[in-house]
Design an enzyme around this catalytic site. Structure first.
Site, short mmCIF file in Angstrom:
data_model
loop_
_atom_site.label_atom_id
_atom_site.label_comp_id
_atom_site.label_asym_id
_atom_site.label_seq_id
_atom_site.Cartn_x
_atom_site.Cartn_y
_atom_site.Cartn_z
N THR A 1 0.85 -1.20 0.00
CA THR A 1 0.00 0.00 0.00
C THR A 1 0.88 1.24 0.00
O THR A 1 1.87 1.31 0.73
CB THR A 1 -0.90 0.00 1.25
OG1 THR A 1 -1.72 -1.18 1.19
CG2 THR A 1 -1.79 1.24 1.30
N CYS B 1 25.99 2.57 11.02
CA CYS B 1 25.71 1.14 11.09
C CYS B 1 26.90 0.37 11.63
O CYS B 1 26.74 -0.66 12.24
CB CYS B 1 25.35 0.59 9.72
SG CYS B 1 24.42 1.74 8.73
#
Ligand SMILES: *Cc1c(COP(=O)(O)O)cnc(C)c1O
Length: 387
Positions: free
Chosen positions: A237, A325
């Site tokens: 969606t 990260c």
């Protein structure tokens, strides 16, 4: 306490104008863009407006944009999508030794499944050599992926030149432009790229939304199945609020870019000039001129990046060592090792990245506190005394 954010390469705040643009799509205009009724069509129109804005910004056509959940998905989509679509044609992929993990990890995944990956070396400034690329391409090569700007050291690659080579050989060319979009001009035709990744939260848009540019005619296997959104190229969606935010962020970058390049590169150059005069035994990482206007990266000998970060944090200053990260693990950055630093020097790296709200007084404060932190840590370092 004073707070100074110098970590814009990790993420940026959402511009208040972006937030204003997004707001109506959470409640009043909440429709599912795939619905045929007025609620759906209102959302659909907003998404298509954003798509048009983004495509014009990078010199693409609207139908060449696929919205994704961000840079990581776009990078994975580019690599895995190409590999699976073209595996009958060839099984060889070329990338560089200094890519983001969103490229190197899917590359390693493909290696385990029979693909061959060449990791091009970089020179001491972090540059890929066009000649090395030329020589690495074989008749089995299906994709080359080289980032436009490195997120740690800020080095800008000669993407247009590399793209000429891949085009001559009929090989797809992807660039991870997550650090450049919104910060320097980017045009997919001038760069000769077929695929390009971007992420809104790196240019004052919301987190969790990005896009992959896919040049018309490129064959990519669908990465997310389950819906016919994005012309069947990516099910899920529509993230209306995120996409609206991305579009508004693009619009603001378009308006502010030339001024921001000027003001940020002036602050960057001040840091590059003054840090070595305030602190002995430092080394600038990355190219001296071919670098992002907002990136500074120094190795500060005899101390650890992690201790520097924590001590700067006590003064309210946020920067980074390596990429966000990797900084939670204690492994030295693969980027700093690839440009030839030894492990010890790589561990003492500090990345300072500037952005829309960085002021001269922030830099004054940083340049006052950094030497104090370094002096304190070096006083405790057994390595420093010996030298
Ligand atoms: C931040 C970043 C990514 C990951 O983007 P997300 O939207 O955070 O997934 C990929 N590549 C580079 C160069 C980045 O800086």
């Amino acid at each position: 306490m004073k707070k100074v954010y110098l970590d814009y390469a990790a993420t940026t705040p959402v511009d208040p104008e972006v937030l204003d643009a997004m707001q109506p799509y959470f409640f009043d205009k909440f429709g599912n863009a795939s619905s045929l009724h007025a609620y759906g069509q209102e959302a659909k129109k907003a998404i298509e407006d954003s798509r048009k804005m983004l495509s014009e910004f990078i010199g693409a056509k609207p139908e060449e944009i696929v919205f994704t959940s961000g840079g990581t998905e776009s990078d994975n989509f580019a690599l895995l999508g190409t590999a699976y679509a073209l595996e009958k044609k060839g099984n060889h992929i070329i990338t560089s030794a200094i890519e983001h993990h969103a490229i190197t990890e899917p590359a390693k995944f493909l290696e385990k499944r029979g693909f061959k990956v060449t990791y091009l070396k970089v020179d001491k400034d972090g540059l890929v050599s066009p000649q090395d690329l030329q020589e690495a391409i074989t008749d089995k090569t299906i994709l080359v992926s080289i980032m436009q700007a490195n997120n740690e050291i800020g080095t800008l690659q000669p993407i247009a030149e590399l793209g000429k080579i891949t085009r001559g050989k009929g090989v797809y060319f992807h660039t991870d432009a997550v650090q450049t979009i919104g910060h320097i001009p980017v045009n997919v035709d001038e760069l000769n790229v077929d695929l390009l990744s971007l992420s809104a939260h790196k240019f004052y848009g919301p987190k969790g939304v990005g896009a992959l540019y896919i040049r018309k005619g490129s064959r990519l296997e669908t990465f997310m199945r389950g819906g016919d959104q994005e012309r069947g190229r990516r099910g899920s969606t529509y993230n209306t609020t995120g996409i609206v935010g991305l579009g508004k962020a693009v619009q603001l970058c378009q308006k502010n870019m030339s001024n921001e390049i000027k003001s940020q590169s002036a602050l960057r150059d001040r840091l590059i000039r003054e840090i070595p005069s305030l602190i002995p035994k430092v080394r600038l990482n990355g190219h001296s001129v071919k670098r992002l206007p907002n990136n500074v990266n120094f190795s500060i000998k005899y101390i650890e990046g992690e201790s520097m970060l924590l001590n700067l944090d006590l003064f309210g200053i946020a920067c980074s060592t390596g990429s966000a990260c990797t900084s939670s693990s204690l492994e030295a950055s693969h980027v700093l090792l690839a440009i030839g630093l030894d492990h010890e020097t790589a561990h003492g790296s500090l990345r300072i990245t500037l952005g829309r709200w960085t002021k001269e007084s922030d830099i004054d404060y940083f340049l006052e506190k950094l030497p104090q932190v370094v002096q304190k840590l070096r006083a405790m370092s057994p390595l420093y005394e010996k030298d």
